[in-house]
Design a protein around this motif. Structure first.
Motif, PDB file in Angstrom:
ATOM      1  N   ARG A 119     -38.017 -25.997 -41.699  1.00 50.14           N
ATOM      2  CA  ARG A 119     -37.319 -24.754 -41.346  1.00 50.14           C
ATOM      3  C   ARG A 119     -36.122 -25.058 -40.459  1.00 50.14           C
ATOM      4  NH1 ARG A 119     -42.426 -22.797 -40.285  1.00 50.14           N
ATOM      5  NH2 ARG A 119     -42.013 -22.897 -38.062  1.00 50.14           N
ATOM      6  N   ALA A 120     -36.329 -25.890 -39.471  1.00 51.27           N
ATOM      7  CA  ALA A 120     -35.275 -26.171 -38.499  1.00 51.27           C
ATOM      8  C   ALA A 120     -34.131 -26.959 -39.126  1.00 51.27           C
ATOM      9  CB  ALA A 120     -35.850 -26.927 -37.309  1.00 51.27           C
ATOM     10  N   LYS A 121     -34.456 -27.863 -40.056  1.00 52.91           N
ATOM     11  CA  LYS A 121     -33.441 -28.740 -40.620  1.00 52.91           C
ATOM     12  C   LYS A 121     -32.332 -27.947 -41.304  1.00 52.91           C
ATOM     13  CE  LYS A 121     -34.515 -31.568 -44.014  1.00 52.91           C
ATOM     14  NZ  LYS A 121     -35.021 -32.719 -44.763  1.00 52.91           N
ATOM     15  N   SER A 122     -32.692 -26.900 -41.990  1.00 51.46           N
ATOM     16  CA  SER A 122     -31.688 -26.148 -42.708  1.00 51.46           C
ATOM     17  C   SER A 122     -30.959 -25.136 -41.825  1.00 51.46           C
ATOM     18  CB  SER A 122     -32.339 -25.423 -43.888  1.00 51.46           C
ATOM     19  OG  SER A 122     -33.264 -24.478 -43.390  1.00 51.46           O
ATOM     20  N   TYR A 123     -31.550 -24.746 -40.725  1.00 42.85           N
ATOM     21  CA  TYR A 123     -30.989 -23.669 -39.935  1.00 42.85           C
ATOM     22  C   TYR A 123     -30.493 -24.087 -38.558  1.00 42.85           C
ATOM     23  CZ  TYR A 123     -30.738 -19.238 -37.426  1.00 42.85           C
ATOM     24  OH  TYR A 123     -30.317 -18.188 -36.675  1.00 42.85           O
ATOM     25  N   GLU A 124     -31.169 -25.031 -37.932  1.00 45.90           N
ATOM     26  CA  GLU A 124     -30.829 -25.356 -36.555  1.00 45.90           C
ATOM     27  C   GLU A 124     -31.091 -26.810 -36.216  1.00 45.90           C
ATOM     28  OE1 GLU A 124     -33.347 -22.555 -34.558  1.00 45.90           O
ATOM     29  OE2 GLU A 124     -35.077 -23.862 -34.660  1.00 45.90           O
ATOM     30  N   ARG A 125     -30.510 -27.225 -35.110  1.00 44.65           N
ATOM     31  CA  ARG A 125     -30.750 -28.538 -34.533  1.00 44.65           C
ATOM     32  C   ARG A 125     -31.294 -28.336 -33.135  1.00 44.65           C
ATOM     33  NH1 ARG A 125     -25.448 -31.981 -36.313  1.00 44.65           N
ATOM     34  NH2 ARG A 125     -25.966 -32.020 -38.506  1.00 44.65           N
ATOM     35  N   VAL A 126     -32.132 -29.257 -32.704  1.00 45.60           N
ATOM     36  CA  VAL A 126     -32.755 -29.141 -31.391  1.00 45.60           C
ATOM     37  C   VAL A 126     -32.317 -30.321 -30.528  1.00 45.60           C
ATOM     38  CG1 VAL A 126     -34.953 -29.048 -30.155  1.00 45.60           C
ATOM     39  CG2 VAL A 126     -34.729 -27.929 -32.384  1.00 45.60           C
ATOM     40  N   TYR A 127     -31.865 -29.997 -29.309  1.00 41.14           N
ATOM     41  CA  TYR A 127     -31.432 -31.009 -28.354  1.00 41.14           C
ATOM     42  C   TYR A 127     -32.157 -30.787 -27.035  1.00 41.14           C
ATOM     43  CZ  TYR A 127     -27.413 -31.794 -31.436  1.00 41.14           C
ATOM     44  OH  TYR A 127     -26.617 -32.087 -32.509  1.00 41.14           O
ATOM     45  N   PRO A 128     -32.507 -31.857 -26.341  1.00 39.41           N
ATOM     46  CA  PRO A 128     -33.101 -31.695 -25.009  1.00 39.41           C
ATOM     47  C   PRO A 128     -32.083 -31.075 -24.055  1.00 39.41           C
ATOM     48  CG  PRO A 128     -33.354 -33.955 -25.807  1.00 39.41           C
ATOM     49  CD  PRO A 128     -32.447 -33.265 -26.757  1.00 39.41           C
ATOM     50  N   LEU A 129     -32.562 -30.300 -23.106  1.00 34.40           N
ATOM     51  CA  LEU A 129     -31.689 -29.700 -22.100  1.00 34.40           C
ATOM     52  C   LEU A 129     -30.959 -30.782 -21.312  1.00 34.40           C
ATOM     53  CD1 LEU A 129     -30.646 -27.200 -20.579  1.00 34.40           C
ATOM     54  CD2 LEU A 129     -32.696 -27.316 -19.153  1.00 34.40           C
ATOM     55  N   SER A 130     -31.552 -31.959 -21.219  1.00 34.63           N
ATOM     56  CA  SER A 130     -30.943 -33.062 -20.473  1.00 34.63           C
ATOM     57  C   SER A 130     -29.749 -33.682 -21.198  1.00 34.63           C
ATOM     58  CB  SER A 130     -31.986 -34.133 -20.188  1.00 34.63           C
ATOM     59  OG  SER A 130     -32.545 -34.605 -21.397  1.00 34.63           O
ATOM     60  N   THR A 131     -29.491 -33.253 -22.426  1.00 33.33           N
ATOM     61  CA  THR A 131     -28.341 -33.743 -23.183  1.00 33.33           C
ATOM     62  C   THR A 131     -27.057 -33.366 -22.452  1.00 33.33           C
ATOM     63  OG1 THR A 131     -29.533 -33.445 -25.260  1.00 33.33           O
ATOM     64  CG2 THR A 131     -27.157 -33.590 -25.419  1.00 33.33           C
ATOM     65  N   GLU A 132     -26.030 -34.165 -22.613  1.00 27.61           N
ATOM     66  CA  GLU A 132     -24.728 -33.862 -22.018  1.00 27.61           C
ATOM     67  C   GLU A 132     -24.305 -32.445 -22.443  1.00 27.61           C
ATOM     68  OE1 GLU A 132     -21.245 -33.873 -20.070  1.00 27.61           O
ATOM     69  OE2 GLU A 132     -22.826 -35.371 -19.840  1.00 27.61           O
ATOM     70  N   PRO A 133     -24.037 -31.558 -21.491  1.00 27.57           N
ATOM     71  CA  PRO A 133     -23.728 -30.156 -21.801  1.00 27.57           C
ATOM     72  C   PRO A 133     -22.540 -29.951 -22.740  1.00 27.57           C
ATOM     73  CG  PRO A 133     -24.170 -30.385 -19.470  1.00 27.57           C
ATOM     74  CD  PRO A 133     -24.115 -31.781 -20.044  1.00 27.57           C
ATOM     75  N   ALA A 134     -21.626 -30.889 -22.803  1.00 24.81           N
ATOM     76  CA  ALA A 134     -20.460 -30.740 -23.673  1.00 24.81           C
ATOM     77  C   ALA A 134     -20.861 -30.609 -25.148  1.00 24.81           C
ATOM     78  CB  ALA A 134     -19.519 -31.920 -23.489  1.00 24.81           C
ATOM     79  N   ILE A 135     -22.011 -31.150 -25.526  1.00 23.15           N
ATOM     80  CA  ILE A 135     -22.484 -31.066 -26.910  1.00 23.15           C
ATOM     81  C   ILE A 135     -22.714 -29.617 -27.332  1.00 23.15           C
ATOM     82  CG2 ILE A 135     -24.521 -31.537 -28.360  1.00 23.15           C
ATOM     83  CD1 ILE A 135     -24.592 -34.308 -27.168  1.00 23.15           C
ATOM     84  N   PHE A 136     -23.084 -28.766 -26.381  1.00 23.30           N
ATOM     85  CA  PHE A 136     -23.412 -27.379 -26.687  1.00 23.30           C
ATOM     86  C   PHE A 136     -22.191 -26.470 -26.765  1.00 23.30           C
ATOM     87  CE2 PHE A 136     -27.224 -29.063 -24.485  1.00 23.30           C
ATOM     88  CZ  PHE A 136     -28.129 -28.932 -25.528  1.00 23.30           C
ATOM     89  N   LYS A 137     -21.050 -26.960 -26.328  1.00 18.08           N
ATOM     90  CA  LYS A 137     -19.839 -26.145 -26.292  1.00 18.08           C
ATOM     91  C   LYS A 137     -19.458 -25.689 -27.696  1.00 18.08           C
ATOM     92  CE  LYS A 137     -15.677 -26.032 -23.609  1.00 18.08           C
ATOM     93  NZ  LYS A 137     -15.919 -25.873 -22.210  1.00 18.08           N
ATOM     94  N   GLY A 138     -19.240 -24.405 -27.848  1.00 17.39           N
ATOM     95  CA  GLY A 138     -18.851 -23.847 -29.130  1.00 17.39           C
ATOM     96  C   GLY A 138     -20.005 -23.620 -30.088  1.00 17.39           C
ATOM     97  N   LYS A 139     -21.226 -23.867 -29.645  1.00 17.03           N
ATOM     98  CA  LYS A 139     -22.413 -23.690 -30.491  1.00 17.03           C
ATOM     99  C   LYS A 139     -23.128 -22.395 -30.126  1.00 17.03           C
ATOM    100  CE  LYS A 139     -22.041 -27.959 -32.077  1.00 17.03           C
ATOM    101  NZ  LYS A 139     -21.089 -28.183 -33.104  1.00 17.03           N
ATOM    102  N   LYS A 140     -23.919 -21.903 -31.040  1.00 18.10           N
ATOM    103  CA  LYS A 140     -24.684 -20.672 -30.837  1.00 18.10           C
ATOM    104  C   LYS A 140     -26.157 -21.025 -30.666  1.00 18.10           C
ATOM    105  CE  LYS A 140     -25.111 -16.071 -31.709  1.00 18.10           C
ATOM    106  NZ  LYS A 140     -24.960 -15.206 -30.616  1.00 18.10           N
ATOM    107  N   PRO A 141     -26.776 -20.669 -29.536  1.00 19.30           N
ATOM    108  CA  PRO A 141     -28.194 -20.985 -29.340  1.00 19.30           C
ATOM    109  C   PRO A 141     -29.088 -20.069 -30.181  1.00 19.30           C
ATOM    110  CG  PRO A 141     -27.415 -19.658 -27.526  1.00 19.30           C
ATOM    111  CD  PRO A 141     -26.217 -19.944 -28.390  1.00 19.30           C
ATOM    112  N   THR A 142     -30.211 -20.633 -30.636  1.00 16.78           N
ATOM    113  CA  THR A 142     -31.180 -19.831 -31.392  1.00 16.78           C
ATOM    114  C   THR A 142     -32.543 -19.793 -30.717  1.00 16.78           C
ATOM    115  OG1 THR A 142     -31.741 -21.752 -32.748  1.00 16.78           O
ATOM    116  CG2 THR A 142     -30.070 -20.250 -33.618  1.00 16.78           C
ATOM    117  N   GLY A 143     -32.813 -20.755 -29.822  1.00 15.07           N
ATOM    118  CA  GLY A 143     -34.116 -20.764 -29.167  1.00 15.07           C
ATOM    119  C   GLY A 143     -34.196 -21.757 -28.025  1.00 15.07           C
ATOM    120  N   VAL A 144     -35.159 -21.500 -27.144  1.00 13.39           N
ATOM    121  CA  VAL A 144     -35.481 -22.424 -26.064  1.00 13.39           C
ATOM    122  C   VAL A 144     -36.913 -22.870 -26.299  1.00 13.39           C
ATOM    123  CG1 VAL A 144     -35.693 -22.749 -23.569  1.00 13.39           C
ATOM    124  CG2 VAL A 144     -33.959 -21.197 -24.461  1.00 13.39           C
TER     125      VAL A 144
END
Length: 178
Positions: free
Chosen positions: A47-72
């Motif tokens: 399910r996740a592969k086609s719709y979303e990617r999951v990254y640890p919160l500890s990931t460099e925050p710049a990776i999330f820039k311009g992305k839309k969150p779907t879940g915590v």
């Protein structure tokens, strides 16, 4: 001490990536051998592969820039669906605040950490000191008028680290725009 903490975060991130890769490979193997992928992790991965990617919160925050969150994701089976970065911020801070020891630490931080122009944690949404306050608890407000990268950096380095909250098991799912 700070370098040791960064090493531990990097180790956790690498282990999660390795685990996710093995789960994907196992799922592909079982699918290619015409087995039903009955393992819950494989179903979740499909399910996740086609719709979303999951990254640890500890990931460099710049990776999330311009992305839309779907879940915590707090634990393996503990997911909260979100649609905005403010919701991500609020969910994580509310979990932190739910721990009585961390609640006291957060309350003690009020008024003591500030950005360049605004207070980051306050006991009330004061006009002129907070532009976009978000209530976490009674007498606990946090400033959220920042871009994604800054908001996540504030969350981890300015709030969660000082209260010694372990966020190594928290991941953020983002919409896959590939």
């Amino acid at each position: 001490m700070n370098v040791l903490y960064e090493i531990q975060l990097a180790r956790t991130q690498i282990l999660r990536e390795v685990e996710a890769t093995f789960e994907q490979l196992i799922c592909k193997l079982t699918e290619s051998e015409n087995f039903n992928c009955i393992d819950e992790a494989c179903e979740t991965e499909k399910r996740a592969k086609s719709y979303e990617r999951v990254y640890p919160l500890s990931t460099e925050p710049a990776i999330f820039k311009g992305k839309k969150p779907t879940g915590v994701l707090f634990e393996e089976n503990d997911r909260v669906n979100v649609g905005t970065w403010k919701m991500v911020f609020k969910e994580i801070l509310q979990r932190c605040n739910a721990d009585p020891e961390k609640h006291v630490a957060l309350m003690n931080l009020r008024g003591k950490i500030s950005g360049r122009e605004r207070v980051l944690l306050s006991n009330k949404p004061k006009p002129g000191t907070m532009r976009s306050p978000l209530q976490i608890d009674e007498n606990l407000y946090v400033e959220t008028h920042y871009d994604t990268e800054t908001l996540l950096r504030i969350l981890t380095t300015r709030i969660l680290n000082p209260v010694d909250y372990d966020y190594s098991k928290i991941s953020i799912a983002i919409r896959n725009d590939d």
